[in-house]
Design an enzyme around this catalytic site. Structure first.
Site, short mmCIF file in Angstrom:
data_model
loop_
_atom_site.label_atom_id
_atom_site.label_comp_id
_atom_site.label_asym_id
_atom_site.label_seq_id
_atom_site.Cartn_x
_atom_site.Cartn_y
_atom_site.Cartn_z
N ASN A 94 -8.92 -9.03 -7.69
CA ASN A 94 -8.81 -9.79 -6.45
C ASN A 94 -7.46 -10.48 -6.27
O ASN A 94 -7.02 -10.71 -5.15
CB ASN A 94 -9.92 -10.85 -6.41
CG ASN A 94 -9.70 -11.87 -5.31
OD1 ASN A 94 -9.86 -11.58 -4.12
ND2 ASN A 94 -9.32 -13.09 -5.68
N SER A 149 -6.53 -4.84 1.71
CA SER A 149 -6.37 -5.55 2.99
C SER A 149 -6.21 -4.53 4.10
O SER A 149 -5.70 -3.42 3.87
CB SER A 149 -5.12 -6.45 2.94
OG SER A 149 -4.80 -6.93 4.22
N TYR A 163 4.16 -6.69 1.76
CA TYR A 163 2.72 -6.90 1.52
C TYR A 163 1.93 -5.69 2.01
O TYR A 163 1.06 -5.18 1.30
CB TYR A 163 2.26 -8.16 2.24
CG TYR A 163 0.78 -8.45 2.08
CD1 TYR A 163 0.29 -8.95 0.88
CD2 TYR A 163 -0.12 -8.23 3.12
CE1 TYR A 163 -1.07 -9.22 0.72
CE2 TYR A 163 -1.47 -8.49 2.97
CZ TYR A 163 -1.94 -8.99 1.77
OH TYR A 163 -3.28 -9.24 1.60
N SER A 166 2.43 -2.80 -0.32
CA SER A 166 1.72 -2.95 -1.59
C SER A 166 0.24 -2.65 -1.44
O SER A 166 -0.38 -2.06 -2.35
CB SER A 166 1.92 -4.37 -2.14
OG SER A 166 1.24 -5.33 -1.36
N LYS A 167 -0.34 -3.03 -0.31
CA LYS A 167 -1.77 -2.76 -0.12
C LYS A 167 -2.01 -1.28 0.19
O LYS A 167 -3.06 -0.73 -0.19
CB LYS A 167 -2.32 -3.65 1.00
CG LYS A 167 -2.36 -5.13 0.63
CD LYS A 167 -3.19 -5.39 -0.62
CE LYS A 167 -3.34 -6.88 -0.92
NZ LYS A 167 -4.17 -7.12 -2.13
#
Length: 279
Positions: A94, A149, A163, A166-167
């Site tokens: 997480n 995400s 971000y 990366s997801k």
């Protein structure tokens, strides 16, 4: 009546608050022994209290203050869990973060330092944990749930390019590792939340008042959240619990369940300037 995770040992990273804390509480309530971890000792103590409120036994919770972006931090987390509980049945990856550029730059101008920090926590730490938990998960025929995400989807967001990247990488990793590990009886899946009311924005440096303005703004704009409100950590925890429950989701392998109140169906969020909203 037995609880659905009775006797299971679960690691939940990033469990000092938000989705991680809610997830740790869910597993503890359902009978699991839980390792909670993060870098903030005070916040982890609050999570421990929340877990003990539903399990009433110090023997069922393991608290590890560590930095999982480092190899030694991951070793500490895995070894501590094995030392206390003897096995690992479920790994919940997480922990994650987005970082703003110190000079206020966005998109292609954001420095490589922000890129490295983002990928260290959102991608590298997950690889390291899965590799070091692999033998334990194979022994228990266990489960891995990654928290991704909707930012990893096909829609662009120049404010948080690294971000989003990366997801996307995490989503691809989930699929690739799922095919590898299912051969050993281990399932890998993920959940992709949308906007959830956590400390995520605070961690990016946005003050409490700005965060309140942001969530209020998002709530008032149905092109951002069609359902009309940010998600609650407990709602995402329920999806994680579903994916970790082989009795409920045994035929789901390498998939990501989107839980976003309809946001990804429109993605109007990306046409609004978060910086202006939070002022």
């Amino acid at each position: 009546m037995s609880k659905r995770f009775e006797g299971k040992v679960v690691i939940v990273t990033g469990s000092s608050q938000g989705i991680g804390r809610a997830t740790a509480v869910l597993f503890a309530r359902e009978g699991a022994k839980v390792t909670i971890t993060g870098r903030d000792e005070a916040s982890l103590e609050e999570s421990k209290k929340a877990v003990l409120a539903v399990t009433n036994s110090e023997n069922n919770v393991n608290v590890v203050v560590s930095d999982i972006t480092t190899s030694s931090g991951v070793d500490q987390l895995v070894n501590s869990t094995i030392d206390k509980f003897g096995k690992i049945d479920v790994l919940i990856n997480n922990a994650g973060a987005a970082f703003t550029d110190e000079n206020g730059k966005v998109g292609v101008e954001v420095g490589l330092e922000s890129y490295q920090k983002t990928f260290d926590i959102n991608v590298k730490s997950v690889i390291d944990l899965i590799q070091k938990c692999r033998s334990h998960l194979i022994a228990s025929k266990g489960e891995v749930v990654n928290v991704s995400s909707i930012a990893g989807g096909p829609h662009a967001n120049t404010n948080f390019a690294y971000y989003c990247m990366s997801k996307s990488a995490l989503d691809s990793m989930t699929r690739c590792f799922a095919i590898d590990l299912i051969n050993h009886g281990v399932r890998v899946n993920s959940v992709s939340p949308g906007i959830v009311a956590t400390h995520f924005l605070n961690a990016m440096g946005i003050p409490d008042e700005g965060v309140k303005k942001c969530y209020k703004y998002y709530t008032e704009h149905r092109d951002i959240i069609p359902s009309g409100a940010p998600g609650k950590p407990e709602e995402i925890a329920q999806v994680i619990g579903f994916l970790a429950d082989r009795n409920m989701s045994s035929y789901i392998v390498g998939q990501s369940i989107i839980a976003d109140g309809g946001t990804s169906l429109i993605m109007g969020m990306n046409t609004h300037d978060l910086g202006d909203v939070c002022k």
